[in-house]
Scaffold this active site. Structure first.
Site, PDB file in Angstrom:
ATOM      1  N   SER A 154       0.878  -1.181   0.000  1.00 31.56           N
ATOM      2  CA  SER A 154       0.000   0.000   0.000  1.00 31.56           C
ATOM      3  C   SER A 154       0.907   1.220   0.000  1.00 31.56           C
ATOM      4  CB  SER A 154      -0.858  -0.010   1.266  1.00 31.56           C
ATOM      5  OG  SER A 154      -1.378   1.271   1.552  1.00 31.56           O
ATOM      6  N   TYR A 167      -1.704  -0.557  10.666  1.00 27.81           N
ATOM      7  CA  TYR A 167      -1.878  -0.910   9.248  1.00 27.81           C
ATOM      8  C   TYR A 167      -0.684  -0.423   8.425  1.00 27.81           C
ATOM      9  CZ  TYR A 167      -3.842  -1.095   4.534  1.00 27.81           C
ATOM     10  OH  TYR A 167      -4.049  -1.358   3.205  1.00 27.81           O
TER      11      TYR A 167
HETATM   12  N1  LIG Z   1      -8.713  -0.688  -1.034  1.00 26.62           N
HETATM   13  C1  LIG Z   1      -7.679   0.099  -0.833  1.00 26.62           C
HETATM   14  O1  LIG Z   1      -7.804   1.342  -0.823  1.00 26.62           O
HETATM   15  C2  LIG Z   1      -6.307  -0.500  -0.657  1.00 26.62           C
HETATM   16  C3  LIG Z   1      -5.195   0.339  -0.822  1.00 26.62           C
HETATM   17  C4  LIG Z   1      -3.918  -0.192  -0.673  1.00 26.62           C
HETATM   18  C5  LIG Z   1      -3.736  -1.531  -0.385  1.00 26.62           C
HETATM   19  N2  LIG Z   1      -4.832  -2.319  -0.223  1.00 26.62           N
HETATM   20  C6  LIG Z   1      -4.588  -3.745   0.101  1.00 26.62           C
HETATM   21  O2  LIG Z   1      -5.202  -4.547  -0.879  1.00 26.62           O
HETATM   22  C7  LIG Z   1      -5.465  -5.832  -0.336  1.00 26.62           C
HETATM   23  C8  LIG Z   1      -6.884  -6.233  -0.694  1.00 26.62           C
HETATM   24  O3  LIG Z   1      -7.803  -5.341  -0.034  1.00 26.62           O
HETATM   25  P1  LIG Z   1      -9.120  -4.821  -0.753  1.00 26.62           P
HETATM   26  O4  LIG Z   1      -9.050  -3.335  -0.775  1.00 26.62           O
HETATM   27  O5  LIG Z   1      -9.357  -5.560  -2.005  1.00 26.62           O
HETATM   28  O6  LIG Z   1     -10.222  -5.144   0.359  1.00 26.62           O
HETATM   29  P2  LIG Z   1     -11.402  -6.234   0.357  1.00 26.62           P
HETATM   30  O7  LIG Z   1     -12.256  -6.045  -0.830  1.00 26.62           O
HETATM   31  O8  LIG Z   1     -12.061  -6.130   1.689  1.00 26.62           O
HETATM   32  O9  LIG Z   1     -10.607  -7.608   0.257  1.00 26.62           O
HETATM   33  C9  LIG Z   1      -9.908  -8.150   1.359  1.00 26.62           C
HETATM   34  C10 LIG Z   1      -9.697  -9.625   1.076  1.00 26.62           C
HETATM   35  O10 LIG Z   1      -8.947 -10.202   2.152  1.00 26.62           O
HETATM   36  C11 LIG Z   1      -9.612 -11.396   2.556  1.00 26.62           C
HETATM   37  N3  LIG Z   1      -9.388 -11.672   3.973  1.00 26.62           N
HETATM   38  C12 LIG Z   1      -9.618 -10.840   5.022  1.00 26.62           C
HETATM   39  N4  LIG Z   1      -9.343 -11.473   6.175  1.00 26.62           N
HETATM   40  C13 LIG Z   1      -8.947 -12.742   5.837  1.00 26.62           C
HETATM   41  C14 LIG Z   1      -8.558 -13.874   6.584  1.00 26.62           C
HETATM   42  N5  LIG Z   1      -8.496 -13.861   7.928  1.00 26.62           N
HETATM   43  N6  LIG Z   1      -8.232 -15.020   5.918  1.00 26.62           N
HETATM   44  C15 LIG Z   1      -8.288 -15.067   4.562  1.00 26.62           C
HETATM   45  N7  LIG Z   1      -8.645 -14.012   3.800  1.00 26.62           N
HETATM   46  C16 LIG Z   1      -8.986 -12.871   4.434  1.00 26.62           C
HETATM   47  C17 LIG Z   1     -11.092 -11.109   2.304  1.00 26.62           C
HETATM   48  O11 LIG Z   1     -11.807 -12.336   2.141  1.00 26.62           O
HETATM   49  P3  LIG Z   1     -12.800 -12.976   3.214  1.00 26.62           P
HETATM   50  O12 LIG Z   1     -13.438 -11.861   3.971  1.00 26.62           O
HETATM   51  O13 LIG Z   1     -13.742 -13.764   2.347  1.00 26.62           O
HETATM   52  O14 LIG Z   1     -11.931 -13.863   4.033  1.00 26.62           O
HETATM   53  C18 LIG Z   1     -11.019 -10.366   0.981  1.00 26.62           C
HETATM   54  O15 LIG Z   1     -10.980 -11.269  -0.093  1.00 26.62           O
HETATM   55  C19 LIG Z   1      -5.204  -5.729   1.170  1.00 26.62           C
HETATM   56  O16 LIG Z   1      -3.935  -6.274   1.463  1.00 26.62           O
HETATM   57  C20 LIG Z   1      -5.202  -4.221   1.414  1.00 26.62           C
HETATM   58  O17 LIG Z   1      -4.420  -3.872   2.535  1.00 26.62           O
HETATM   59  C21 LIG Z   1      -6.105  -1.853  -0.364  1.00 26.62           C
END
Ligand SMILES: NC(=O)c1ccc[n+]([C@@H]2O[C@H](COP(=O)([O-])OP(=O)(O)OC[C@H]3O[C@@H](n4cnc5c(N)ncnc54)[C@H](OP(=O)(O)O)[C@@H]3O)[C@@H](O)[C@H]2O)c1
Length: 281
Positions: A154, A167
């Site tokens: 991130s 985070y």
């Molecule tokens: N969105 C942003 O603005 C942003 C920016 C920078 C980086 N990121 C990073 O991108 C990545 C994906 O996030 P996202 O934004 O796509 O959010 P998201 O839509 O909420 O996706 C998060 C994913 O992580 C999985 N997850 C959460 N807890 C888990 C667990 N205990 N075991 C297995 N899987 C788990 C969730 O699946 P389940 O709930 O089905 O388990 C879901 O598939 C993360 O690493 C986040 O830090 C996001």
């Protein structure tokens, strides 16, 4: 090209595939011709995505339900990476965050949530990366087939951030660890790429119980499909890291260079903008 050419036995395992960036990465890989192994806790969402990927690409998409915050879930997925000889790529996208000052999260519920964050964002990613490095390098040596790892970090990785301290620190770990291992893997036939997105429309707003994304200008909120395309392209090319989008690149450079004495009080004062404590993906 560290990600080998696509084919029916060139599988890529994707964690966090049930929504957001992980799901978008799985779609991008399938569109490029890679069968996928989809990992997350929500079985229904994974099954639905697998059905979609099979229909669109004609390729297999397997579902592995696992809680990566728990030992048993991590063991299950590690075993797949180590023993399934079809796996040529691993994407660590699962992750979440918490907003709020640590002092406000120091009760039992807050500590449990922060502990879960470290177990998922740091420990699970570290564990699966170590397993993938061992397995993919062994496969590269024995079959001459290259391999690739993509770790989702991130732009919060590039500076300490009051208000999202745990985070941002977890993503600083991902960034530092992954870039170092990328260098270690030089000449091994396996690459490790770090993808560092900025604000991206995913399950974030609901999970974090914040309207911060709605209030942010469109210019700074990215699309998961664009982020996935940038990440998979960099993974396929074996690049060290990618920050998708000019605004995010400027933010990452600023975060690296900004004097902490100026940055930290300013961010601390601005953190109320995020609207208190909640989960941050
Ligand atoms: N969105 C942003 O603005 C942003 C920016 C920078 C980086 N990121 C990073 O991108 C990545 C994906 O996030 P996202 O934004 O796509 O959010 P998201 O839509 O909420 O996706 C998060 C994913 O992580 C999985 N997850 C959460 N807890 C888990 C667990 N205990 N075991 C297995 N899987 C788990 C969730 O699946 P389940 O709930 O089905 O388990 C879901 O598939 C993360 O690493 C986040 O830090 C996001």
């Amino acid at each position: 090209m560290p990600l080998p050419p696509p084919g029916p036995d060139a599988h890529v395992l994707v964690t966090g595939a049930s929504s957001g960036i992980g799901a978008a990465i799985a779609r991008t890989l399938a569109a490029r011709g890679y069968p996928t192994v989809l990992v997350a806790r929500r079985e229904e969402a994974l099954v639905e995505l697998a059905r979609e990927l099979r229909a669109v690409s004609g390729l297999t998409a397997e579902v592995r339900v696992a809680d990566l915050g728990a030992d048993a879930g991590r063991d299950t997925v590690r075993e797949v990476v180590l023993t399934d000889e079809r796996v040529v790529g691993v994407v660590n996208a699962a992750g979440y965050g918490i907003t709020g000052r640590v002092l406000d999260l120091a009760d039992d519920d807050g500590r449990a949530a922060l502990d879960g964050l470290v177990r998922l964002n740091v420990q699970a990613l570290h564990d699966l990366t170590v397993a993938a490095v061992g397995a993919l390098v062994r496969r590269a040596r024995t079959t001459a087939r290259t391999g690739a790892i993509l770790n989702v970090s991130s732009i919060t990785a590039f500076q300490p951030l009051p208000g999202v301290a745990s985070y941002a620190a977890s993503k600083a770990f991902v960034q530092s660890f992954s870039e170092a291992v990328h260098a270690e893997l030089a000449g091994s036939g396996v690459s490790l790429t770090t993808l560092s997105p900025g604000l991206t429309r995913t399950g974030f707003a609901d999970a974090a119980d914040t309207d911060a994304f709605d209030r942010a200008p469109d210019l700074v909120v990215g699309d998961a499909a664009d982020v996935a395309e940038a990440g998979v392209a960099a993974m396929a090319a074996g690049h060290r890291s990618v920050v998708p989008g000019l605004v995010n690149q400027l933010s990452a450079a600023g975060g690296r260079l900004a004097p902490r004495t100026l940055l930290l009080p300013a961010v601390n004062a601005a953190m109320d903008w995020f609207g208190g404590a909640g989960r941050l993906e």
